[in-house]
Design a protein around this motif. Sequence first.
Motif, mmCIF file in Angstrom:
data_model
loop_
_atom_site.group_PDB
_atom_site.id
_atom_site.type_symbol
_atom_site.label_atom_id
_atom_site.label_comp_id
_atom_site.label_asym_id
_atom_site.label_seq_id
_atom_site.Cartn_x
_atom_site.Cartn_y
_atom_site.Cartn_z
ATOM 1 N N GLU A 282 14.775 5.614 6.393
ATOM 2 C CA GLU A 282 15.431 6.459 6.147
ATOM 3 C C GLU A 282 16.593 6.671 7.488
ATOM 4 O O GLU A 282 17.975 6.597 7.101
ATOM 5 C CB GLU A 282 14.968 7.953 6.414
ATOM 6 N N LYS A 283 16.288 6.259 8.512
ATOM 7 C CA LYS A 283 17.231 5.921 9.757
ATOM 8 C C LYS A 283 18.127 4.839 9.582
ATOM 9 O O LYS A 283 19.197 4.790 9.625
ATOM 10 C CB LYS A 283 16.221 5.694 11.105
ATOM 11 N N ASP A 284 17.372 3.721 8.907
ATOM 12 C CA ASP A 284 18.337 2.473 8.547
ATOM 13 C C ASP A 284 19.184 2.758 7.605
ATOM 14 O O ASP A 284 20.467 2.337 7.959
ATOM 15 C CB ASP A 284 17.473 1.376 8.354
ATOM 16 N N ALA A 285 18.689 3.453 6.563
ATOM 17 C CA ALA A 285 19.949 3.739 5.447
ATOM 18 C C ALA A 285 20.876 4.594 5.904
ATOM 19 O O ALA A 285 22.119 4.466 5.559
ATOM 20 C CB ALA A 285 18.993 4.105 4.363
ATOM 21 N N GLY A 286 20.660 5.693 6.826
ATOM 22 C CA GLY A 286 21.504 6.561 7.325
ATOM 23 C C GLY A 286 22.694 5.840 8.021
ATOM 24 O O GLY A 286 23.834 6.137 7.930
ATOM 25 N N GLN A 287 22.324 5.034 8.986
ATOM 26 C CA GLN A 287 23.337 4.050 9.828
ATOM 27 C C GLN A 287 24.080 3.368 8.994
ATOM 28 O O GLN A 287 25.066 3.235 9.277
ATOM 29 C CB GLN A 287 22.581 3.366 10.870
ATOM 30 N N ARG A 288 23.531 2.754 7.784
ATOM 31 C CA ARG A 288 24.255 1.690 7.110
ATOM 32 C C ARG A 288 25.203 2.705 6.386
ATOM 33 O O ARG A 288 26.406 2.042 6.237
ATOM 34 C CB ARG A 288 23.323 0.855 6.206
ATOM 35 N N VAL A 289 24.836 3.786 5.670
ATOM 36 C CA VAL A 289 25.899 4.404 5.152
ATOM 37 C C VAL A 289 26.659 4.943 5.889
ATOM 38 O O VAL A 289 28.181 5.119 5.522
ATOM 39 C CB VAL A 289 25.116 5.546 4.302
ATOM 40 N N ALA B 171 4.825 -2.098 8.676
ATOM 41 C CA ALA B 171 4.564 -0.565 8.379
ATOM 42 C C ALA B 171 6.070 0.324 8.288
ATOM 43 O O ALA B 171 6.740 0.172 9.361
ATOM 44 C CB ALA B 171 3.569 -0.259 9.416
ATOM 45 N N LYS B 172 5.884 1.252 7.462
ATOM 46 C CA LYS B 172 6.896 2.121 7.422
ATOM 47 C C LYS B 172 6.786 3.395 8.409
ATOM 48 O O LYS B 172 5.344 3.940 8.350
ATOM 49 C CB LYS B 172 6.854 2.726 5.971
ATOM 50 N N ALA B 173 7.734 3.717 9.043
ATOM 51 C CA ALA B 173 7.474 4.720 10.148
ATOM 52 C C ALA B 173 8.409 6.168 9.668
ATOM 53 O O ALA B 173 9.565 5.760 9.334
ATOM 54 C CB ALA B 173 7.675 4.333 11.486
ATOM 55 N N ILE B 174 8.369 7.142 9.740
ATOM 56 C CA ILE B 174 9.205 8.337 9.582
ATOM 57 C C ILE B 174 9.646 9.091 10.801
ATOM 58 O O ILE B 174 10.330 10.130 10.741
ATOM 59 C CB ILE B 174 8.298 9.367 8.731
ATOM 60 N N ILE C 113 0.803 -1.210 0.187
ATOM 61 C CA ILE C 113 -0.053 -0.201 0.112
ATOM 62 C C ILE C 113 0.920 1.264 -0.006
ATOM 63 O O ILE C 113 1.876 1.619 0.833
ATOM 64 C CB ILE C 113 -0.966 0.191 1.215
ATOM 65 N N GLY C 114 0.827 1.937 -1.187
ATOM 66 C CA GLY C 114 1.665 3.245 -1.188
ATOM 67 C C GLY C 114 2.834 3.104 -2.347
ATOM 68 O O GLY C 114 3.733 2.213 -1.863
ATOM 69 N N LEU C 115 2.803 3.736 -3.215
ATOM 70 C CA LEU C 115 3.691 3.641 -4.176
ATOM 71 C C LEU C 115 4.580 4.747 -4.557
ATOM 72 O O LEU C 115 5.248 5.305 -5.507
ATOM 73 C CB LEU C 115 3.269 3.444 -5.846
ATOM 74 N N GLY C 116 4.962 5.328 -3.189
ATOM 75 C CA GLY C 116 6.103 6.136 -3.027
ATOM 76 C C GLY C 116 7.521 5.201 -3.518
ATOM 77 O O GLY C 116 7.320 4.198 -3.888
ATOM 78 N N ARG C 117 8.506 5.976 -3.067
ATOM 79 C CA ARG C 117 10.037 5.307 -3.614
ATOM 80 C C ARG C 117 9.997 3.876 -2.763
ATOM 81 O O ARG C 117 10.564 3.244 -3.381
ATOM 82 C CB ARG C 117 11.028 6.295 -3.294
ATOM 83 N N PHE C 118 9.760 4.095 -1.552
ATOM 84 C CA PHE C 118 9.763 2.841 -0.539
ATOM 85 C C PHE C 118 8.940 1.782 -0.933
ATOM 86 O O PHE C 118 9.312 0.664 -1.230
ATOM 87 C CB PHE C 118 9.679 3.084 0.891
ATOM 88 N N VAL D 174 3.008 4.016 3.021
ATOM 89 C CA VAL D 174 2.488 5.453 3.153
ATOM 90 C C VAL D 174 3.452 6.223 4.199
ATOM 91 O O VAL D 174 3.609 5.854 5.362
ATOM 92 C CB VAL D 174 1.071 5.587 3.243
ATOM 93 N N GLY D 175 3.884 7.433 3.737
ATOM 94 C CA GLY D 175 4.743 8.162 4.600
ATOM 95 C C GLY D 175 4.590 9.519 4.607
ATOM 96 O O GLY D 175 4.905 10.175 5.804
ATOM 97 N N THR D 176 3.762 10.025 3.607
ATOM 98 C CA THR D 176 3.590 11.572 3.922
ATOM 99 C C THR D 176 2.503 12.015 4.676
ATOM 100 O O THR D 176 2.519 12.834 5.119
ATOM 101 C CB THR D 176 3.291 11.985 2.305
ATOM 102 N N SER D 177 1.615 11.099 5.179
ATOM 103 C CA SER D 177 0.461 11.335 5.877
ATOM 104 C C SER D 177 0.491 10.189 6.958
ATOM 105 O O SER D 177 0.106 8.920 7.065
ATOM 106 C CB SER D 177 -1.000 11.209 5.327
#
Length: 222
Positions: free
Chosen positions: A127-134, A104-107, A14-19, A80-83
């Motif tokens: 975003e948090k997980d990607a930041g830590q990994r990078v 569920a994705k959390a922002i 559910i939700g076709l944003g980038r994620f 869904v992340g925008t709302s």
Amino acid sequence: MGDRQRGSGGVLVIGLGRFGASLALTLEELGTDVLAMDTSAELVQDYSGHLTHVVQADATNMDALQQVGAGDFSAAVVGVGTSIEASVLITANLVDLGRPVIWAKAISQSHGKILERIGAHHVVFPEKDAGQRVAHLVNGRLIDFIEFDDGFAIVKMRPPQEIVGLSLTESDIRAKYGVTVVGVKSPGRDFTYATPETRVSQHDLLIVAGHTDLIERFANRP
């Protein structure tokens, strides 16, 4: 759509944003039966040529979820992340349906806590997980990095100079550094599982497992 999915063990995204879109496309590449939903006609149109099953529907509406047979999926991903409100409503609807395992994705941390309290089985923070990994990749010679909840990690890395030319028995990595070389990838050769006789060359890639702090210490040796 519900008849097609009944008992199939598919995944509802559910939700076709980038994620959500990246996840849905990858699941299909892995051979998983996917149904993707989004309220945006534009996004549904964009992905209709890339995903096998895409529908325009509002998952905050329980009737819409029931019409697509959401309760017949083995797993559902709320991307869904925008709302935050929409994310929470969708997750609550899925909880009421009873069957899907909900990812569920959390922002934010507070958003994640709400999702957990209303019944999401897994909450992810892309975003948090990607930041830590990078951060781990930027910080040393690591090429890839996966960390688990208990502080254990598996990494792909270049070998420190001090073990080059030695077998794993000779370098005694586990005793000296507290990490384990799981496998070795030599140029032009397939990945092989490591043995005590495996000899490390300068151009090899190592797959190493161990606690995160010990791996960082090992990876940052000259």
